[in-house]
Write an enzyme that holds these catalytic residues in place. Sequence first.
Site, PDB file in Angstrom:
ATOM      1  N   ALA A 283       0.868  -1.891   0.271  1.00  0.00           N
ATOM      2  CA  ALA A 283      -0.329   0.137   0.418  1.00  0.00           C
ATOM      3  C   ALA A 283       0.693   1.207  -0.212  1.00  0.00           C
ATOM      4  CB  ALA A 283      -1.425   0.216   1.159  1.00  0.00           C
ATOM      5  N   LYS A 284       0.286   2.424   0.112  1.00  0.00           N
ATOM      6  CA  LYS A 284       1.005   3.801  -0.263  1.00  0.00           C
ATOM      7  C   LYS A 284       0.261   5.032  -0.371  1.00  0.00           C
ATOM      8  CE  LYS A 284       5.386   5.122   0.261  1.00  0.00           C
ATOM      9  NZ  LYS A 284       6.681   4.424   0.979  1.00  0.00           N
ATOM     10  N   GLY A 285       0.228   5.597   0.563  1.00  0.00           N
ATOM     11  CA  GLY A 285      -0.409   7.097   0.935  1.00  0.00           C
ATOM     12  C   GLY A 285       0.161   8.420   0.372  1.00  0.00           C
TER      13      GLY A 285
END
Length: 421
Positions: A109-111
């Site tokens: 994931a990444k944000g």
Amino acid sequence: MADHDPVPESAIECALAQFHDAAERLNLDSGMREILANTKRELSVSFPVKMDDGSLKVFHGYRVHHNETRGPVKGGIRYSPAVDIDDVRALAMWMTWKCAVAKLPFGGAKGGVTVDPKALSEGELERLTRRFGSEIGMFIGPERDIPAPDVGTNAKIMAWLMDTYSMNQGYSVPASFTGKPISIGGSAGRREATGRGVFFTTQEAYRHMGLSLEDATVAVQGFGNVGSVTAKLFAAAGAKVVAVSDSGAAIYDPNGIDDIQYVIKHKQEEGRLPPEHAGDHLPKDDLLTLPVDILIPAALESQITSANANDVQAKMIVEGANGPVTCSADPILEEKGIPVIPDIVANTGGVIVSYFEWVQDMQAFFWREEEINDRLERIIKEAFQEVAAVRERDGGTYRDAAYTLAVGRVVEATEDRGIFP
Ligand code: NAD
């Protein structure tokens, strides 16, 4: 790719090109390719923040889950004016492969938020962080998605995010974020973990190639969390760190910068490299083309491209940052015989110790720093050895081998789970 196709340079184009190359090598069918080339879910948020002068400003942020087949998803939160949804998608995909290379039970994931955190006051930064944390709360949780720091974020921001998530739940959830301060369930060794992992990986690559780090010359681009720790550990191991840079400047001393600790202290206290440093100053991008044994790009993606890869004189590149060598630069470096130890192996130290932090928080039982560093060293060196073995078997670059290994593991997990319903 046909000769007339445009050369991909952006992070997402490279991430997809690297994946499709691996899919070819693994002979994946079109269904599996489509699953893995797409992100599983994406959240895009716009939210207001009260600024100190009483005005309201709207910010844009993202949280992207690429793949959760191997477990809950993991990946950093980035604060930078350059954050956009495509970059976040690429970084999320890289996290899936990184966790698979290191055999961590996580997906990727990444944000991020499109913001320059240095332009905000402490109060504005806290309000932005808490509001963003609330906005993405529906994606987060110790069994779902456990974010961590990345460019422009740090332990304090993770503390605000963990507190915000806990307040919204009504009880404390230390395992919801990693990279936290030790006082609230952070792990010993987490702050230095990525740089330490870059160092261990290089040490193992050197051992594999029959070389010694003693007196090896090293240039490090980027002097934040990853770059400064990496530089410190190389200097401590007897290598000569000849050049370091940040977004403002580079310093260069062909005899080795003898006081890395002072440079770190100056950067921490003043926010910039020491201008009075005895070594020569050089235009910061020239660091990438210095004649050194080891070049460690540890700043941002897309630093070594088709425009400057031909000028690289380093004997080996170890990717401290995510995606610093673009996919159009890769074949040029391969042609020049410069091995690139890829990000999805070299900078996994951060997510490995984040994994340890999550495990410790879940069991509410904490380990000593020596245990953390020993386990990190074992896992990351084993990952390098496995990648090197695939490269010896299949030929190609270290990146090819790492992708073959990582994508193969995610494919195996997908096949073992089967397709729902
Ligand atoms: P950071 O914000 O602490 O540091 C980034 C550094 O790069 C700063 O010193 C900045 O001044 C410098 N920089 C920016 N542009 C530059 C340029 N053009 N030339 C030279 N220096 C420049 O970030 P970080 O956490 O050290 O992350 C660096 C890279 O490593 C990113 O790609 C990040 O995604 C990756 N990474 C970080 C972690 C982690 O645990 N922090 C883990 C894995 C990968």
